[in-house]
Design a protein around this motif. Structure first.
Motif, mmCIF file in Angstrom:
data_model
loop_
_atom_site.group_PDB
_atom_site.id
_atom_site.type_symbol
_atom_site.label_atom_id
_atom_site.label_comp_id
_atom_site.label_asym_id
_atom_site.label_seq_id
_atom_site.Cartn_x
_atom_site.Cartn_y
_atom_site.Cartn_z
ATOM 1 N N PRO A 5 0.806 -1.224 0.000
ATOM 2 C CA PRO A 5 0.000 0.000 0.000
ATOM 3 C C PRO A 5 0.839 1.274 0.000
ATOM 4 O O PRO A 5 0.315 2.356 -0.258
ATOM 5 N N PHE A 6 2.134 1.170 0.316
ATOM 6 C CA PHE A 6 2.939 2.379 0.396
ATOM 7 C C PHE A 6 3.838 2.564 -0.823
ATOM 8 O O PHE A 6 4.599 3.503 -0.906
ATOM 9 N N GLN A 9 -5.773 3.634 -5.422
ATOM 10 C CA GLN A 9 -7.105 3.278 -4.922
ATOM 11 C C GLN A 9 -7.668 2.074 -5.683
ATOM 12 O O GLN A 9 -8.218 1.151 -5.102
ATOM 13 N N TYR A 10 -7.456 2.094 -6.993
ATOM 14 C CA TYR A 10 -7.997 1.013 -7.814
ATOM 15 C C TYR A 10 -7.299 -0.321 -7.512
ATOM 16 O O TYR A 10 -7.939 -1.343 -7.297
ATOM 17 N N VAL A 11 -5.965 -0.272 -7.459
ATOM 18 C CA VAL A 11 -5.208 -1.497 -7.183
ATOM 19 C C VAL A 11 -5.595 -2.055 -5.816
ATOM 20 O O VAL A 11 -5.850 -3.255 -5.664
ATOM 21 N N LEU A 12 -5.674 -1.174 -4.826
ATOM 22 C CA LEU A 12 -6.061 -1.641 -3.491
ATOM 23 C C LEU A 12 -7.437 -2.283 -3.535
ATOM 24 O O LEU A 12 -7.661 -3.340 -2.938
ATOM 25 N N HIS A 13 -8.350 -1.644 -4.246
ATOM 26 C CA HIS A 13 -9.715 -2.158 -4.328
ATOM 27 C C HIS A 13 -9.720 -3.588 -4.896
ATOM 28 O O HIS A 13 -10.358 -4.487 -4.348
ATOM 29 N N VAL A 14 -8.955 -3.789 -5.956
ATOM 30 C CA VAL A 14 -8.925 -5.117 -6.579
ATOM 31 C C VAL A 14 -8.294 -6.138 -5.620
ATOM 32 O O VAL A 14 -8.822 -7.245 -5.430
#
Lengths: 243, 330
Positions: free
Chosen positions: B19-20, B28-33
């Motif tokens: 995440p960092f 945001q998109y990558v985290l969401h997936v």
């Protein structure tokens, strides 16, 4: 130790077993014989809990077994083999026996101790105790041994061996007969041996019970029973009477 | 430390640091997936606990739905924190599993027939959720009541996706741990035995009904936790996404694709299906409605025929086979 009284099993209108009674004493090897379709396997399934009898009582070590489920029958100290071996193919040879050693008794110890017991029993019957060896390594004789090992792993007081020699050649049969004698000698297990090959059986068993058409027709020492005209008739067929 | 453990540690460190890592505007998109992959992998692991023993459930959406709606409704109507709501959710899902599995086991409903029963259960829960519209919002679904602030531990609602990222990671690891525990236990052998031959299993003292109920309730309880996690993350529940045939089959598909007999199978399968559906969504947008599902279905058929052990399962088996000859001389 096992007392069967008036055991009756009907499937619809067909009576597979009719009022059969016999007793098995501690340390005995009893042969249960009869031609095909005589009710041997039905008797066997009733005792091991796979079938609920229509009538009659089965007392084992002072407790009633009729109508008790197979897993409880096993926990009470009565193990069985199947006529056609039913190994768990997805498990290795050792796991097959270890799972029986672990769940076969009420007083389950650790999983490691179950594996140790399984290894000992595999050595006794002469199968590899390699934890990775799959059951596909085994031929007909090997599967019979595995079947026996799995039943013995549950720590039984009485073993019901179902036609354990069918499909073996004479040499294998002799070895297997010796094996059952060793099972009694070394483990002190009482045995009820269901078989239709009389010759092999008579050398090992103390006493035989003969079934025909669901009824008990003879009981006694093997040689006496083999000479009994009713038994000869059941095995060879009734004499043809010409009119 | 063995190379395998070293690799696992490296992957964990990378996941923890992810995440960092700067990702331009894509974070945001990558985290969401990835959060979705964590949660659905966990659910896939829960499903495969049953599936690998031949207890194929086509109705796990029922347990997802029961889990998600229980916490959501308890929070919305009674203000009960999801931390406690999840306990109720798990208990309810396990109760439902018991009610379904006990008669099935008792009366010998196995194999395809068991799958059909579960399929029906999934639909019943979906229809119930739609019918009880006063409570559940019907087919429109319910939005989780927002807490006062952007970050609420009590409501498990956070605007910052990183919280859910780490939560999802922890959940996924916990799922792996449970799966590995079951895999190494003697209970696995007992379940394999039951899956193959119930009569023979019972004859060696295995209590068939107890084991089947146990694994089904475990699977249902974990699935409910997955449903709660998903509801908390999306902050919205809906009968179509959390119950019924659609979601139930998607779980099955992901696990079959990845491989249900290996630890990481459900994860690989889930990651691939989510990546695939995201890709198809980007490519087709709203132009060809149903295209993604068609491609899904086609792939499922191909995989069941040609790779029944799943992608990861087949690769793992291949690697094992290549390693064995090298180790044999010792």
């Amino acid at each position: 130790m096992l007392t069967v009284t008036g055991l009756t099993k009907r499937f619809g209108g067909f009576t597979a077993l009719n009022d059969v009674s016999f007793e098995v004493g501690e340390g005995e090897i009893l042969g249960l014989i009869g031609p095909n379709g005589s009710g041997k396997t039905t008797a066997f399934n009733c005792i091991s809990g796979a079938l609920a009898p229509t009538a009659g009582s089965i007392r084992f070590l002072g407790k009633e077994l009729a109508g008790v489920t197979p897993d409880v029958v096993c926990h009470r100290g009565l193990a069985r083999t199947f006529q056609i071996p039913r190994p768990f193919r997805k498990l290795s040879i050792l796991e097959n026996v270890a799972v029986a050693a672990h769940y076969g008794t009420d007083r389950a110890g650790s999983e490691a101790s179950a594996r140790v017991r399984a290894t000992k029993i595999l050595e006794m019957v002469g199968l590899p105790a390699d934890p990775a060896a799959p059951t596909t390594l085994l031929g007909a004789g090997g599967l019979k041994k595995l079947e026996l090992a799995r039943a013995l792993a549950t720590g039984p007081r009485l073993l019901l061996a179902d036609e354990s020699l069918g499909g073996l050649d004479p040499a294998e049969m002799a070895t297997a007969a010796d094996m059952l004698r060793r099972v009694r000698g070394e483990l002190g297990v009482t045995i009820v041996w269901v078989e239709h090959i009389m010759a092999t059986l008579t050398r090992v068993v103390d006493r035989v019970v003969v079934l025909d058409h669901g009824e008990k027709i003879a009981e006694g020492r093997p040689l006496d029973v083999a000479a009994d005209p009713r038994v000869i008739e059941a095995y060879l067929g009734e004499p043809i009477v010409l009119t | 430390m063995s190379p395998g453990r070293l690799l696992a540690l490296a992957v964990l460190v990378a996941l923890a640091a992810a995440p960092f890592v700067p990702m331009g505007g894509m974070r945001q998109y990558v985290l969401h997936v990835v959060i979705q992959i964590f949660i659905w992998s966990f659910i896939g692991q829960a499903w495969s606990l049953m599936g690998r023993f031949g207890l194929v459930s086509l109705g796990h959406g029922a347990f997802l739905g029961v889990g998600a709606y229980t916490t959501t409704l308890l929070w919305n109507f009674y203000g009960l924190t999801p931390w406690l709501g999840v306990v109720a959710a798990v208990l309810l899902a396990m109760l439902l599993a018991f009610v379904v599995a006990y008669p099935c086991s008792r009366f010998g409903i196995t194999g395809h027939y068991f799958a059909l029963v579960t399929l029906a259960v999934g639909e019943v829960i979906r229809l119930l959720l739609i019918a009880e519209r006063d409570w559940t919002g019907g087919s429109l679904g319910v939005t989780l009541r927002a807490p006062g602030s952007d970050a609420s531990l009590l409501a498990i609602q956070y605007a910052d996706k990183r919280v859910f990222y780490y939560g999802g990671l922890a959940l996924w690891l916990a799922g792996l741990w449970v799966w590995a525990r079951v895999d190494r236990s003697m209970a696995r052998s007992a379940m394999e035995a039951i899956g193959e031959d119930e009569t023979a299993a019972a004859s060696v003292g295995i209590h068939v009904t107890r084991f089947k109920l146990g694994i089904t309730m475990l699977s249902a309880g974990l699935t409910a936790i997955g449903g709660v996690a998903y509801a908390q993350y999306i902050a919205y529940v809906n009968p179509e996404t959390l119950a019924g045939i659609g979601v139930s089959l998607r779980i099955v598909f992901a696990v079959v694709l990845g491989g249900m007999y290996v630890l990481l199978g459900p994860t690989v399968g889930t990651a691939l299906t989510i990546a695939l559906s995201e890709y198809l969504r980007v490519v087709f947008g709203v132009k060809f409605i149903g295209m993604a599902e068609t491609i899904y279905g086609l792939l499922l058929v191909i995989f069941i025929i040609f790779l029944p052990a799943g992608i990861y399962g087949s690769v793992a088996a291949l690697l094992r086979r290549r390693r064995v000859p090298a180790a044999a001389p010792a």
